[in-house]
Motif scaffolding. Structure first.
Motif, PDB file in Angstrom:
ATOM      1  N   THR A 106      43.198 -27.836   8.218  1.00  0.00           N
ATOM      2  CA  THR A 106      42.043 -28.662   8.583  1.00  0.00           C
ATOM      3  C   THR A 106      40.931 -27.829   9.193  1.00  0.00           C
ATOM      4  O   THR A 106      39.747 -28.013   8.874  1.00  0.00           O
ATOM      5  CB  THR A 106      42.479 -29.754   9.572  1.00  0.00           C
ATOM      6  N   THR A 130      38.746 -29.781  17.946  1.00  0.00           N
ATOM      7  CA  THR A 130      38.121 -29.141  16.791  1.00  0.00           C
ATOM      8  C   THR A 130      36.649 -28.848  17.055  1.00  0.00           C
ATOM      9  O   THR A 130      36.135 -27.786  16.672  1.00  0.00           O
ATOM     10  CB  THR A 130      38.265 -30.041  15.551  1.00  0.00           C
ATOM     11  N   THR A 165      46.058 -37.845   7.392  1.00  0.00           N
ATOM     12  CA  THR A 165      47.202 -38.383   8.137  1.00  0.00           C
ATOM     13  C   THR A 165      47.076 -39.890   8.318  1.00  0.00           C
ATOM     14  O   THR A 165      48.043 -40.646   8.129  1.00  0.00           O
ATOM     15  CB  THR A 165      47.318 -37.698   9.498  1.00  0.00           C
ATOM     16  N   SER A 220      36.699 -40.382  10.662  1.00  0.00           N
ATOM     17  CA  SER A 220      37.976 -39.991  10.078  1.00  0.00           C
ATOM     18  C   SER A 220      38.882 -41.196   9.864  1.00  0.00           C
ATOM     19  O   SER A 220      39.484 -41.358   8.787  1.00  0.00           O
ATOM     20  CB  SER A 220      38.665 -38.973  10.998  1.00  0.00           C
ATOM     21  N   PHE A 255      44.551 -32.406   0.695  1.00  0.00           N
ATOM     22  CA  PHE A 255      43.908 -32.230   1.989  1.00  0.00           C
ATOM     23  C   PHE A 255      44.935 -31.962   3.089  1.00  0.00           C
ATOM     24  O   PHE A 255      44.655 -31.236   4.050  1.00  0.00           O
ATOM     25  CB  PHE A 255      43.081 -33.473   2.348  1.00  0.00           C
ATOM     26  N   THR A 284      37.598 -34.039   7.190  1.00  0.00           N
ATOM     27  CA  THR A 284      38.740 -33.142   7.019  1.00  0.00           C
ATOM     28  C   THR A 284      39.983 -33.597   7.774  1.00  0.00           C
ATOM     29  O   THR A 284      41.051 -32.996   7.609  1.00  0.00           O
ATOM     30  CB  THR A 284      38.383 -31.717   7.484  1.00  0.00           C
ATOM     31  N   THR A 285      39.882 -34.651   8.584  1.00  0.00           N
ATOM     32  CA  THR A 285      41.031 -35.065   9.405  1.00  0.00           C
ATOM     33  C   THR A 285      41.547 -36.456   9.053  1.00  0.00           C
ATOM     34  O   THR A 285      42.340 -37.018   9.814  1.00  0.00           O
ATOM     35  CB  THR A 285      40.651 -35.036  10.901  1.00  0.00           C
ATOM     36  N   TRP A 286      41.129 -37.021   7.930  1.00  0.00           N
ATOM     37  CA  TRP A 286      41.521 -38.380   7.577  1.00  0.00           C
ATOM     38  C   TRP A 286      42.859 -38.510   6.849  1.00  0.00           C
ATOM     39  O   TRP A 286      43.430 -39.606   6.811  1.00  0.00           O
ATOM     40  CB  TRP A 286      40.450 -39.031   6.689  1.00  0.00           C
ATOM     41  N   ALA A 307      37.058 -27.408   7.960  1.00  0.00           N
ATOM     42  CA  ALA A 307      35.940 -27.762   8.846  1.00  0.00           C
ATOM     43  C   ALA A 307      35.003 -26.582   9.035  1.00  0.00           C
ATOM     44  O   ALA A 307      33.772 -26.741   9.049  1.00  0.00           O
ATOM     45  CB  ALA A 307      36.477 -28.239  10.191  1.00  0.00           C
ATOM     46  N   THR A 367      42.130 -34.761  18.874  1.00  0.00           N
ATOM     47  CA  THR A 367      42.040 -33.711  17.859  1.00  0.00           C
ATOM     48  C   THR A 367      40.594 -33.380  17.537  1.00  0.00           C
ATOM     49  O   THR A 367      40.238 -32.198  17.367  1.00  0.00           O
ATOM     50  CB  THR A 367      42.770 -34.153  16.582  1.00  0.00           C
TER      51      THR A 367
END
Length: 306
Positions: A148, A235, A177, A114, A143, A173-175, A152, A231
């Motif tokens: 998120t 997840t 930010t 990520s 995105f 899916t978490t990149w 995922a 995170t």
């Protein structure tokens, strides 16, 4: 009478760079260890990492086997089984230790993926400010507004259930930010005078991004990595709890899924639910404490109280 002095060889640029890096690392550690919360989080993570590393020697290599389970199904905590047993008679303490390996591995790999995507997108979008930067940031915004976890789950559902699918589903899916934070830092760095001098001396895009921008955004990337790991672990546990993880491996989220299927909630078998949930919460909190401390050390303006 003439006196001669021995010539002192000048240190090479590489030696000077290594010395500066050592001094910076020592200064960082001095400031980090002055934060009690960060040190506590680091100690907890070290203990958990040691438990994951020495799991075969701590709880036995065959403790995951269903056929050689030493106890009865759903036994309450006792001297033989400090955390009780699962529905197959396996020791929950042993399964919890084995699950540490999977949860930490998925969390670390997914976080690195990520952050790598976010750093690449953020640096390039901040450097190329034309149509490329606008298009990339609009994709990033899309995105960001999408949940998120939903993305995922959709990705994990489409692909085959495996450890690498979970890592991929979390990583891609978490990149966003990270991308927005790195882009903002890139814009700040490229506004400095030495960037203009580098361009005037013939420095190309690759030289400016790799030699000037990237070293200046790496402290931010390091702090963001420690925060993303927590995170990613949460997840992964959620995906495993929903039955989207690899069913052949033991993880903390998988233990919660097994407890739900075994009816631990309705039957009051709290020892099946509490240990995995507490382990997830403790690790996520430890990574968060470390990440906040790293962020405070690298950016003293935050002014977080110790």
């Amino acid at each position: 009478m003439t006196t001669s002095t021995d010539a002192v060889p000048a240190a090479s640029p590489r030696a000077l760079a290594r010395a500066r890096r050592r001094q910076a690392a020592a200064r960082f550690w001095r400031q980090y260890r002055s934060h009690r919360a960060g040190v506590a989080g680091l100690v907890v993570l070290a203990l958990i990492a040691l438990a994951a590393l020495f799991a075969p020697w701590l709880v036995g290599a065959d403790s995951q086997s269903v056929t050689s389970a030493p106890g009865g199904p759903l036994e309450a905590p006792s001297a033989d089984f400090p955390l009780g047993t699962d529905q197959f008679g396996r020791s929950l303490l042993a399964l919890l230790v084995w699950g540490t390996r999977v949860s930490l591995t998925v969390g670390l790999l997914a976080a690195f993926l990520s952050v790598a995507i976010g750093t690449l997108v953020g640096v390039t979008a901040g450097h190329f400010k034309g149509w490329y930067g606008n298009v990339v940031m609009r994709i990033t915004d899309w995105f960001l507004v999408m949940p998120t976890l939903v993305l995922a789950i959709a990705l994990a559902t489409v692909l085959s259930r495996s450890l690498w699918t979970t890592v991929l589903a979390i990583g891609v899916t978490t990149w966003p930010t990270t991308a927005r934070l790195v882009r903002a830092q890139t814009l700040s760095v490229e506004a400095r005078p030495y960037i203009e001098r580098s361009r005037a001396l013939g420095g190309g895009h690759g030289h400016i991004m790799s030699r000037h921008v990237l070293p200046n955004v790496m402290p931010l990337v390091l702090a963001q990595t420690t925060l993303v790991i927590s995170t990613a672990i949460l997840t992964e546990a959620t995906l495993a709890f929903l039955g989207l993880g690899d069913p052949t491996i033991v993880s903390w989220g998988g233990l919660l899924q097994d407890a739900r299927e075994a009816g631990a909630v309705s039957s009051g078998n709290w020892w099946y639910l509490a240990p995995p949930g507490l382990a997830i919460a403790v690790v996520a909190l430890a990574f968060t404490l470390c990440g906040r401390t790293v962020e405070t050390v690298l950016n003293p303006k935050l002014g977080v109280s110790r």
